[in-house]
Design a protein around this motif. Structure first.
Motif, short mmCIF file in Angstrom:
data_model
loop_
_atom_site.label_atom_id
_atom_site.label_comp_id
_atom_site.label_asym_id
_atom_site.label_seq_id
_atom_site.Cartn_x
_atom_site.Cartn_y
_atom_site.Cartn_z
N PHE A 1 44.92 42.45 36.18
CA PHE A 1 44.93 42.36 34.72
C PHE A 1 45.02 40.92 34.24
CE2 PHE A 1 45.70 46.87 34.93
CZ PHE A 1 45.03 47.33 33.81
N GLY A 2 45.73 40.08 35.01
CA GLY A 2 45.76 38.67 34.66
C GLY A 2 44.37 38.06 34.67
N GLU A 3 43.55 38.46 35.64
CA GLU A 3 42.18 37.93 35.70
C GLU A 3 41.32 38.44 34.55
OE1 GLU A 3 41.35 35.38 37.33
OE2 GLU A 3 43.35 35.44 38.20
N MET A 4 41.58 39.63 34.06
CA MET A 4 40.85 40.11 32.88
C MET A 4 41.10 39.17 31.70
SD MET A 4 41.48 44.21 32.98
CE MET A 4 41.35 45.13 34.51
N TYR A 5 42.35 38.80 31.50
CA TYR A 5 42.68 37.89 30.40
C TYR A 5 42.10 36.50 30.65
CZ TYR A 5 45.98 41.60 29.14
OH TYR A 5 46.52 42.81 28.79
N ASN A 6 42.12 36.06 31.91
CA ASN A 6 41.53 34.75 32.22
C ASN A 6 40.03 34.74 31.92
OD1 ASN A 6 43.93 33.57 33.08
ND2 ASN A 6 43.65 34.23 35.20
N LEU A 7 39.34 35.81 32.28
CA LEU A 7 37.90 35.87 32.02
C LEU A 7 37.62 35.81 30.52
CD1 LEU A 7 36.65 38.56 34.58
CD2 LEU A 7 36.38 36.09 34.71
N ARG A 8 38.42 36.51 29.75
CA ARG A 8 38.23 36.48 28.29
C ARG A 8 38.46 35.06 27.75
NH1 ARG A 8 41.95 40.32 24.72
NH2 ARG A 8 43.51 38.84 25.46
N ALA A 9 39.52 34.40 28.25
CA ALA A 9 39.82 33.05 27.78
C ALA A 9 38.72 32.07 28.18
CB ALA A 9 41.17 32.60 28.32
N ALA B 1 31.57 27.49 33.92
CA ALA B 1 30.79 28.64 34.37
C ALA B 1 31.08 28.94 35.84
CB ALA B 1 29.30 28.39 34.16
N ASN B 2 31.18 27.90 36.67
CA ASN B 2 31.56 28.10 38.07
C ASN B 2 32.96 28.69 38.19
OD1 ASN B 2 29.80 25.10 38.80
ND2 ASN B 2 29.17 27.12 39.52
N ILE B 3 33.88 28.19 37.37
CA ILE B 3 35.24 28.73 37.37
C ILE B 3 35.23 30.20 36.97
CG2 ILE B 3 37.49 28.60 36.21
CD1 ILE B 3 36.99 25.52 36.01
N PHE B 4 34.42 30.54 35.95
CA PHE B 4 34.31 31.93 35.52
C PHE B 4 33.85 32.81 36.67
CE2 PHE B 4 32.33 35.68 33.84
CZ PHE B 4 33.13 36.05 32.76
N ASN B 5 32.84 32.38 37.41
CA ASN B 5 32.32 33.19 38.52
C ASN B 5 33.38 33.40 39.59
OD1 ASN B 5 29.76 33.67 37.48
ND2 ASN B 5 28.83 31.90 38.47
N ILE B 6 34.19 32.37 39.86
CA ILE B 6 35.26 32.54 40.85
C ILE B 6 36.27 33.56 40.37
CG2 ILE B 6 37.20 31.41 42.01
CD1 ILE B 6 35.56 28.84 42.07
N ARG B 7 36.67 33.45 39.10
CA ARG B 7 37.68 34.38 38.59
C ARG B 7 37.12 35.80 38.52
NH1 ARG B 7 42.05 30.64 38.56
NH2 ARG B 7 43.25 32.53 38.17
N TYR B 8 35.84 35.95 38.26
CA TYR B 8 35.19 37.27 38.28
C TYR B 8 35.26 37.85 39.70
CZ TYR B 8 31.31 40.65 37.82
OH TYR B 8 30.51 41.78 37.83
N ARG B 9 34.98 37.01 40.69
CA ARG B 9 35.09 37.48 42.07
C ARG B 9 36.54 37.84 42.41
NH1 ARG B 9 33.92 34.33 47.79
NH2 ARG B 9 34.11 36.20 49.09
N MET B 10 37.48 37.08 41.88
CA MET B 10 38.89 37.40 42.10
C MET B 10 39.23 38.77 41.52
SD MET B 10 40.62 33.66 41.39
CE MET B 10 42.29 34.29 41.44
N LEU B 11 38.72 39.05 40.32
CA LEU B 11 38.96 40.35 39.71
C LEU B 11 38.44 41.47 40.61
CD1 LEU B 11 39.68 42.22 37.31
CD2 LEU B 11 37.41 41.73 36.38
#
Length: 474
Positions: A365-373, A327-337
């Motif tokens: 776009f890479g972060e969009m796919y990362n968030l989905r994964a 969940a913490n990783i998701f929040n970081i990647r969301y901020r990256m997006l």
């Protein structure tokens, strides 16, 4: 509690009762002859666009969470194609909301106004959004909220009074205090941009056109009209609208296109299930199982919150150690997006050259796919240790949305976020956990990104094909 911005827009909305005293719909008031106090017309247009950006951002996130909740082993075999089709439909709408957000950001640039990446965070009700922000799995009640928010002023004839009453009753039963039609805001914006007396040509900045996002950047290989799905039961769906503006006519056309894709006010368009968000949500609603029939969604929580920070009364804290780290990783990647999205709209530098590279859009776009994964990883992990309920994607906003003021600082921000994510991915509970293979792949991809971004971060100026390094970045 009112937000600081609500006092500037409340005059637009004249609330009327719908099906229940607890649910209020909004109708548009008469256009004012003068701007609200404390505004010029140009500033007011920028404010309304900022509100629109917040709404599009909020809807995109809520639709993604609802779509990701669909599926699971509990779905009867004979219903799985239908559930997959619903998921694809709602993911398509979420993608279109991102296109709407990009279009609104382009119009903010056209006004030479700051871009807006903020949105509501839960638990919160600003009174400006269509309904109180909440991350929830898909139900008939959540679909009812989506339908009302995206509804046209005049509903199509095939929606009976009984069906509309059911939709309004379900929305009321979900605890929704009000429903604001998104179309009201866009109608006001269209009237304002059309009016040269209120917004003269001098208010516009066509020189910002090169910094505006384009459809080609977002198309990702799709031909016009060819965005569709191989999932059984789905058809071709409308394009993701990303429209730029260098003139008043283009700005009005962009606003009208976004409004039409949401509510489809045209009666002919209303008959096509694949056109508007309103129509597509209505179609899913008509097919969705009644409560107790069978379960179409995974048992994800409402308003999940990552550990490490206090959670609100209406939030659901993710307590499993491994799920909490993801969940913490998701929040970081969301901020990256969000940071990549902001960087893609960076203004033209003092030397007159556009400071934007294709790498930014590719990384976004890479972060969009990362968030989905990562969302998929979370829905397979428990909310609590050894519990039956699943975790979910938290989509929590970062501590700040203040943006860098130069290109190199943007790259350093991206690098800082990659560094913070690396520390979590190397945690033994992730490195040897249920999604260890994906974590290793993400680490490898991030190492490549760091090497590439470091060149830009260490450059005093970024020119097409020319880098001038100023030293290594610690």
């Amino acid at each position: 509690m009112r937000t600081r911005n609500e006092r500037f827009i409340s005059h637009l909305l004249a609330r009327q009762h719908v099906a229940s005293p607890s649910v209020l719909a909004a109708t548009r008031t008469k256009t004012a002859e003068n701007p609200p106090p404390e505004f010029t017309w140009r500033e007011y247009a920028g404010f309304l666009l900022s509100v629109a950006a917040q709404i599009e951002h909020s809807l995109m996130v809520q639709y993604l969470y609802a779509a990701w909740s669909l599926g699971g082993m509990q779905v009867p075999a004979e219903q799985r194609n239908s559930v997959a089709a619903w998921r694809q439909t709602i993911l398509g709408i979420a993608k279109e909301e991102m296109g709407h957000l990009a279009t609104v950001l382009n119009l903010l640039r056209f006004l030479d106004a700051p871009i807006e990446l903020d949105r509501e965070d839960y638990p919160w009700d600003s009174g400006l959004a269509p309904y109180p922000f909440a991350l929830e799995r898909l139900t008939r009640a959540t679909l009812a909220k989506y339908i009302l928010a995206e509804s046209p002023e005049q509903w199509p004839a095939d929606v009976t009074s009984a069906e509309r009453a059911e939709i309004e009753k379900l929305a009321a039963g979900s605890g929704t205090k009000h429903i604001n039609r998104v179309g009201i805001l866009y109608a006001e914006l269209i009237d304002l941009f059309k009016d040269a007396a209120r917004l003269p040509n001098s208010a516009f900045h066509p020189e910002t056109y090169p910094t505006q996002s384009s459809w080609d950047e977002y198309a990702r290989g799709y031909g016009k009209g060819a965005r569709g799905s191989s999932v059984a039961g789905t058809k071709k769906t409308p394009d993701v609208l990303v429209m730029r503006a260098s003139s008043r006519a283009e700005a009005v056309a962009a606003l009208a296109a976004v409004a039409e894709q949401g509510e489809a006010p045209d009666e002919a368009a209303m008959k096509d299930d694949e056109v508007s968000h309103f129509r597509r949500f209505l179609k899913v609603f008509r097919e969705f199982p009644e409560a107790g029939a069978w379960e179409a969604t995974i048992a994800v929580p409402s308003n999940p919150a990552a550990p490490g920070m206090p959670s609100g009364a209406e939030q659901t804290l993710i307590q499993d150690d491994q799920a909490g780290l993801w969940a913490n990783i998701f929040n970081i990647r969301y901020r990256m997006l969000l940071s990549f999205l902001a960087h893609s709209h960076a203004p033209i530098g003092p030397d007159g050259l556009v400071q934007r590279q294709g790498i930014i859009v590719n990384r976004m776009f890479g972060e969009m796919y990362n968030l989905r994964a990562i969302a998929s990883v979370l829905t397979r992990l428990p909310l609590k240790p050894n519990g039956a309920d699943r975790a979910g994607a938290p989509f929590q906003m970062p501590y700040t949305l203040q943006l860098p003021d130069d290109d190199a600082s943007f790259w350093r921000l991206h690098l800082d976020l990659l560094k913070a994510c690396r520390a979590l991915l190397l945690n033994p509970k992730i490195a040897s956990g249920d999604a260890a293979e994906y974590a290793a792949t993400l680490l490898s991809l991030d190492e490549t990104a760091v090497e590439e971004m470091s060149l830009y971060a260490s450059a005093s100026k970024v020119r097409t094909g020319v880098l001038r390094p100023t030293g290594a970045i610690a």
